[in-house]
Design an enzyme around this catalytic site. Structure first.
Site, PDB file in Angstrom:
ATOM      1  N   LYS A 134      30.315   9.718  -9.674  1.00 29.30           N
ATOM      2  CA  LYS A 134      29.997  11.137  -9.884  1.00 29.30           C
ATOM      3  C   LYS A 134      30.179  11.573 -11.330  1.00 29.30           C
ATOM      4  CE  LYS A 134      31.369  13.816  -6.410  1.00 29.30           C
ATOM      5  NZ  LYS A 134      32.309  14.311  -5.366  1.00 29.30           N
TER       6      LYS A 134
ATOM      7  N   LYS B  24      31.028  20.454   6.140  1.00 30.78           N
ATOM      8  CA  LYS B  24      30.111  21.510   6.560  1.00 30.78           C
ATOM      9  C   LYS B  24      30.153  21.735   8.064  1.00 30.78           C
ATOM     10  CE  LYS B  24      27.415  19.704   2.763  1.00 30.78           C
ATOM     11  NZ  LYS B  24      26.430  18.666   2.401  1.00 30.78           N
TER      12      LYS B  24
ATOM     13  N   GLU C  58      23.209  18.450  -4.805  1.00 35.60           N
ATOM     14  CA  GLU C  58      24.146  19.510  -4.443  1.00 35.60           C
ATOM     15  C   GLU C  58      24.535  20.325  -5.681  1.00 35.60           C
ATOM     16  OE1 GLU C  58      26.358  17.719  -0.502  1.00 35.60           O
ATOM     17  OE2 GLU C  58      27.506  17.713  -2.370  1.00 35.60           O
TER      18      GLU C  58
ATOM     19  N   GLU D 134      26.747  16.933  -7.333  1.00 35.81           N
ATOM     20  CA  GLU D 134      26.536  15.519  -7.019  1.00 35.81           C
ATOM     21  C   GLU D 134      25.196  15.322  -6.332  1.00 35.81           C
ATOM     22  OE1 GLU D 134      28.652  13.444  -4.000  1.00 35.81           O
ATOM     23  OE2 GLU D 134      28.827  15.172  -2.680  1.00 35.81           O
TER      24      GLU D 134
ATOM     25  N   ARG E 192      20.893   9.648   0.485  1.00 36.09           N
ATOM     26  CA  ARG E 192      20.635   9.271   1.887  1.00 36.09           C
ATOM     27  C   ARG E 192      20.091  10.469   2.644  1.00 36.09           C
ATOM     28  NH1 ARG E 192      24.788  12.437   3.857  1.00 36.09           N
ATOM     29  NH2 ARG E 192      26.600  12.508   2.489  1.00 36.09           N
TER      30      ARG E 192
HETATM   31  P1  ADP Z   1      26.445  15.583   4.891  1.00 34.95           P
HETATM   32  O1  ADP Z   1      26.182  16.506   3.768  1.00 34.95           O
HETATM   33  O2  ADP Z   1      25.329  14.666   5.197  1.00 34.95           O
HETATM   34  O3  ADP Z   1      27.020  16.250   6.072  1.00 34.95           O
HETATM   35  P2  ADP Z   1      29.157  14.830   4.376  1.00 34.95           P
HETATM   36  O4  ADP Z   1      29.591  14.824   2.950  1.00 34.95           O
HETATM   37  O5  ADP Z   1      29.605  15.901   5.298  1.00 34.95           O
HETATM   38  O6  ADP Z   1      27.575  14.655   4.356  1.00 34.95           O
HETATM   39  O7  ADP Z   1      29.599  13.457   5.043  1.00 34.95           O
HETATM   40  C1  ADP Z   1      29.113  12.283   4.505  1.00 34.95           C
HETATM   41  C2  ADP Z   1      28.826  11.333   5.610  1.00 34.95           C
HETATM   42  O8  ADP Z   1      29.995  10.621   5.973  1.00 34.95           O
HETATM   43  C3  ADP Z   1      28.352  12.048   6.836  1.00 34.95           C
HETATM   44  O9  ADP Z   1      27.159  11.469   7.173  1.00 34.95           O
HETATM   45  C4  ADP Z   1      29.399  11.838   7.893  1.00 34.95           C
HETATM   46  O10 ADP Z   1      28.867  11.479   9.154  1.00 34.95           O
HETATM   47  C5  ADP Z   1      30.176  10.691   7.358  1.00 34.95           C
HETATM   48  N1  ADP Z   1      31.557  10.958   7.621  1.00 34.95           N
HETATM   49  C6  ADP Z   1      32.253  12.047   7.243  1.00 34.95           C
HETATM   50  N2  ADP Z   1      33.510  11.980   7.683  1.00 34.95           N
HETATM   51  C7  ADP Z   1      33.630  10.808   8.351  1.00 34.95           C
HETATM   52  C8  ADP Z   1      34.678  10.152   9.059  1.00 34.95           C
HETATM   53  N3  ADP Z   1      35.893  10.685   9.173  1.00 34.95           N
HETATM   54  N4  ADP Z   1      34.428   8.956   9.602  1.00 34.95           N
HETATM   55  C9  ADP Z   1      33.205   8.396   9.510  1.00 34.95           C
HETATM   56  N5  ADP Z   1      32.174   8.976   8.871  1.00 34.95           N
HETATM   57  C10 ADP Z   1      32.377  10.155   8.305  1.00 34.95           C
HETATM   58  P1  ADP Z   2      32.105  15.228  -1.907  1.00 35.21           P
HETATM   59  O1  ADP Z   2      31.549  14.034  -2.612  1.00 35.21           O
HETATM   60  O2  ADP Z   2      33.432  14.971  -1.296  1.00 35.21           O
HETATM   61  O3  ADP Z   2      31.101  15.865  -1.007  1.00 35.21           O
HETATM   62  P2  ADP Z   2      31.596  17.399  -3.792  1.00 35.21           P
HETATM   63  O4  ADP Z   2      31.665  17.174  -5.259  1.00 35.21           O
HETATM   64  O5  ADP Z   2      30.247  17.508  -3.184  1.00 35.21           O
HETATM   65  O6  ADP Z   2      32.454  16.264  -3.079  1.00 35.21           O
HETATM   66  O7  ADP Z   2      32.449  18.684  -3.415  1.00 35.21           O
HETATM   67  C1  ADP Z   2      32.746  19.006  -2.064  1.00 35.21           C
HETATM   68  C2  ADP Z   2      32.908  20.509  -1.926  1.00 35.21           C
HETATM   69  O8  ADP Z   2      33.961  20.985  -2.782  1.00 35.21           O
HETATM   70  C3  ADP Z   2      31.684  21.301  -2.348  1.00 35.21           C
HETATM   71  O9  ADP Z   2      30.776  21.463  -1.295  1.00 35.21           O
HETATM   72  C4  ADP Z   2      32.281  22.625  -2.785  1.00 35.21           C
HETATM   73  O10 ADP Z   2      32.533  23.418  -1.649  1.00 35.21           O
HETATM   74  C5  ADP Z   2      33.607  22.211  -3.401  1.00 35.21           C
HETATM   75  N1  ADP Z   2      33.516  22.026  -4.871  1.00 35.21           N
HETATM   76  C6  ADP Z   2      33.182  20.896  -5.535  1.00 35.21           C
HETATM   77  N2  ADP Z   2      33.213  21.071  -6.882  1.00 35.21           N
HETATM   78  C7  ADP Z   2      33.560  22.348  -7.078  1.00 35.21           C
HETATM   79  C8  ADP Z   2      33.803  23.154  -8.266  1.00 35.21           C
HETATM   80  N3  ADP Z   2      33.685  22.663  -9.484  1.00 35.21           N
HETATM   81  N4  ADP Z   2      34.180  24.445  -8.073  1.00 35.21           N
HETATM   82  C9  ADP Z   2      34.339  24.942  -6.837  1.00 35.21           C
HETATM   83  N5  ADP Z   2      34.145  24.253  -5.693  1.00 35.21           N
HETATM   84  C10 ADP Z   2      33.768  22.962  -5.806  1.00 35.21           C
HETATM   85 MG    MG Z   3      29.259  16.732  -1.535  1.00 34.93          MG
END
Ligand code: ADP
Ligand code: ADP
Ligand code: MG
Length: 455
Positions: free
Chosen positions: A116, A237, A275, A288, A292
Site C-alpha cells: 500500500k 463493511k 478506495e 488503496e 479482485r
Molecule cells: P470487501 O471490500 O470486498 O468487502 P474486505 O476488505 O471487507 O473486502 O475483506 C477482504 C476480503 O477478505 C473479503 O472478501 C472477506 O471475505 C475476506 N475476509 C475478511 N475477513 C476475513 C476473515 N476473518 N476470514 C477470512 N476471510 C476474511
Molecule cells: P484495509 O486494507 O484494511 O481495507 P484501508 O486502507 O482500506 O485498509 O482502510 C480501512 C478503513 O479505515 C477505511 O475504509 C476507512 O474507513 C479507514 N481509513 C483508512 N485510512 C484512513 C485515513 N487516512 N483517515 C481516516 N480513515 C481511514
Molecule cells: Mg480497504
C-alpha cells in the site's frame, strides 16, 4: 471463451461465479474442504473435488492442490473469488506459468498494489490525490515522529501489507507514537509476515467511497460509478449503497477520472476497486486498490445492469469490454446489507450454527446472494458472511423502504445474524437522511442496540 473454470473459493461467491459461468456456457469445477462436503457450491457443481481438511491453510489456500485439480480436470482458467488467494501475487503467477488463465490481474500488478505504501507513491507520481503522509514506507518510530510533526495529529500508522482493517493504529498525541508504531509493526508481522509501515494523516469522520473499474487487454479502462461503504464495524463493511448521497455529478466525474487514472497507472487488467476517503469539505484521497471482485459488487451490478463476473471472464479470455464509458448509466438506487452469522450484542462475535430454517425475501428489485439452505451448517472455520440482500429501486428512500421490507420478510433460524441490526440502521434518522460517515456505527451502536431492547 473458456471451456472449464476452476472456482478456487467457497460460500456465496463460489455460487455467484458458477452462475455467471453457466450463463456463458462455461463448465465449472468446484473445490471443497472436508468441512464443506455438504456446502451449496458442492451440491450445485457438476464436478467437485475435495482438496483437504477444514483449515483454510490446508485446503482453500493450498496452491499445489488447487493447481493439481485444475490440471487433472482439464480447466483452462481459475477464478479466485475474494479473500483466500484472490490477492496472492504468487498464485496468479503460478496459474499463468501452468497455462491457466488467472481471472484477475497479473502477479506483478497484484504485488505492486498489494504494497500500500508503494501504491501510494505510484498514485502521487500520477497526480492522484493521496492522504498527506509519508513518502513511501517509514523505517523507524523516530522517522514517523518527524513526519507526524509536519502533517499534524491525529495520524494513522498503517501496514504496507495491510488488509481487513488489521495492522492499523490511530495516534492522537506525539507521546503515544512510539508505542503505537511498535504495536502496528507487531500486528502486521503476525498477520501478514511483513512489518513494513507507512503514515497517513487521519481524516476526521470521512466517507469511504470506492469506484468500481474494469480494464481489458486492449487498453480500455472504464469506471462504473461509486459505492458508499461508510457503514463499517471494526473497519469492516456492513451496509453499502450506490450512488452516494454526497457525490455531486462534478465530484463523481473527478473521482471517476482519478480511478481510471489510477488503474491505468497500475497497468491494470480485469475488475478492480479504487478506495478513497472523502473529507467533510469534499476533498478525496486514494487509500488503496483492491485487485479482485468485491463482496459488495452486486450494488454496482444493480445500478449499471452490468454483470461484473461475466466481464471478468470475458477480460481474462482476451475479449474487449462489452460496454464503453459513455454507455454506463447509473439507474436508480441500490443497497446491500451483509447478513453475517454474528451476534451484534456480543461485539459482532461470529456465531456459527445449524440453519434450522431459512426463508429469503423476493419481489420486485430484490436479489439475495447466499449459500444457505434448510439444515445447512455454518462452519466456524471461515468468514461469517451467510447472505447478501441487495435491493434496487428508483430512489434512495424507496430503496430503504424496500430493504426494510426484505429484512422483515427474511427468516434465518438457528443462530444470531446481523439482519435485525441492519434493520435498525435503516431506521436511524441520520442514515435515512444520508448523513453518516465511517464513525457512524461506533457512535450509534449502543443507541441502536438499545432500541432493540425496548421493543
Ligand atoms: P470487501 O471490500 O470486498 O468487502 P474486505 O476488505 O471487507 O473486502 O475483506 C477482504 C476480503 O477478505 C473479503 O472478501 C472477506 O471475505 C475476506 N475476509 C475478511 N475477513 C476475513 C476473515 N476473518 N476470514 C477470512 N476471510 C476474511
Ligand atoms: P484495509 O486494507 O484494511 O481495507 P484501508 O486502507 O482500506 O485498509 O482502510 C480501512 C478503513 O479505515 C477505511 O475504509 C476507512 O474507513 C479507514 N481509513 C483508512 N485510512 C484512513 C485515513 N487516512 N483517515 C481516516 N480513515 C481511514
Ligand atoms: Mg480497504
Amino acid at each position: 471463451m473458456f471451456q472449464r473454470v476452476l472456482i478456487a473459493n467457497r460460500g456465496e461467491i463460489a455460487v455467484r461465479i458458477m452462475r455467471a459461468c453457466r450463463e456463458l456456457g462455461v463448465e465449472t469445477v468446484s473445490v471443497y474442504s472436508q468441512a464443506d462436503a455438504d456446502a451449496l457450491h458442492v451440491q450445485l457443481a457438476s464436478q467437485a473435488v475435495c482438496i483437504g481438511p477444514a483449515k483454510a491453510s490446508d485446503s482453500y489456500l493450498n496452491v499445489d492442490a488447487l493447481l493439481t485439480v485444475a490440471k487433472e480436470t482439464g480447466c483452462d482458467a481459475v477464478h479466485p473469488g475474494y479473500g483466500f488467494l484472490s490477492e496472492n501475487a504468487d498464485f496468479s503467477d503460478r496459474c499463468t506459468q501452468m497455462g491457466l488463465a488467472f481471472i484477475g490481474p497479473s502477479g506483478d500488478v497484484i504485488r505492486m498494489m498489494g504494497n500500500k505504501s508503494a501504491a501510494r507513491e505510484l498514485m502521487q507520481k500520477h497526480n492522484v490525490p493521496v492522504v498527506p503522509g509519508s513518502d513511501g514506507a517509514v523505517e523507524t518510530a523516530q522517522q514517523a515522529q518527524e513526519i507526524a510533526d509536519k502533517i499534524g495529529y491525529p495520524v494513522l500508522v498503517k501496514a504496507s501489507a495491510g488488509g481487513g482493517g488489521r495492522g492499523m493504529r490511530r495516534v492522537d498525541r506525539p507521546e503515544d507514537l512510539e508505542a503505537k508504531f511498535q504495536e502496528a509493526r507487531a500486528e502486521a508481522l503476525a498477520c501478514f509476515g511483513d512489518g513494513q509501515l507507512y503514515l497517513e494523516k487521519l481524516i476526521l469522520n470521512p466517507k469511504h467511497i470506492e469506484f468500481q473499474i474494469l480494464a481489458d487487454r486492449h487498453g480500455n479502462v472504464i469506471h462504473l460509478g461509486e459505492r458508499d461503504c461508510s457503514i463499517q464495524r471494526k473497519n469492516q463493511k456492513l451496509v453499502e449503497e450506490s450512488p452516494s448521497k454526497i457525490l455531486t455529478p462534478e465530484l463523481r466525474e473527478a473521482m471517476g477520472q482519478a480511478a481510471v487514472t489510477a488503474a491505468r497507472a497500475a497497468g491494470y487488467e480485469n475488475a478492480g476497486t479504487i478506495e478513497f476517503v472523502v473529507d467533510q469539505e469534499g476533498h478525496f484521497y486514494f487509500i488503496e486498490m483492491n485487485t479482485r471482485i468485491q463482496v459488495e459488487h452486486p450494488v454496482t451490478e444493480m445500478v449499471t445492469g452490468i454483470d461484473l463476473v461475466r466481464e471478468q471472464l470475458r477480460i481474462a479470455a482476451g475479449l474487449p469490454l462489452s460496454v464503453k464509458q459513455e454507455d454506463v448509466v447509473l439507474r436508480g438506487h441500490a443497497m446491500e446489507c451483509r447478513i453475517n452469522a454474528e451476534d451484534p450484542t456480543q461485539n459482532f462475535r461470529p456465531a456459527p450454527g445449524t440453519t434450522r430454517f431459512v426463508h429469503f425475501p423476493g419481489g420486485p428489485g430484490v436479489r439475495v446472494d447466499s449459500m444457505l439452505y434448510n439444515g445447512y451448517e455454518v462452519s466456524p472455520y471461515y468468514d461469517s458472511l451467510v447472505a447478501k440482500v441487495i435491493v434496487h429501486a428508483p430512489t434512495r428512500l424507496e430503496a430503504i423502504r424496500r430493504m426494510r421490507r426484505c429484512l422483515e420478510e427474511m427468516i434465518i433460524e438457528g443462530y444470531p445474524t446481523t439482519a435485525d441490526f441492519c434493520h435498525l440502521i435503516l431506521h436511524h434518522p441520520d442514515f435515512v437522511k444520508g448523513q453518516y460517515d465511517t464513525g457512524f456505527l461506533a457512535a450509534h451502536q449502543d443507541e441502536l442496540l438499545g432500541w432493540d431492547k425496548e421493543d
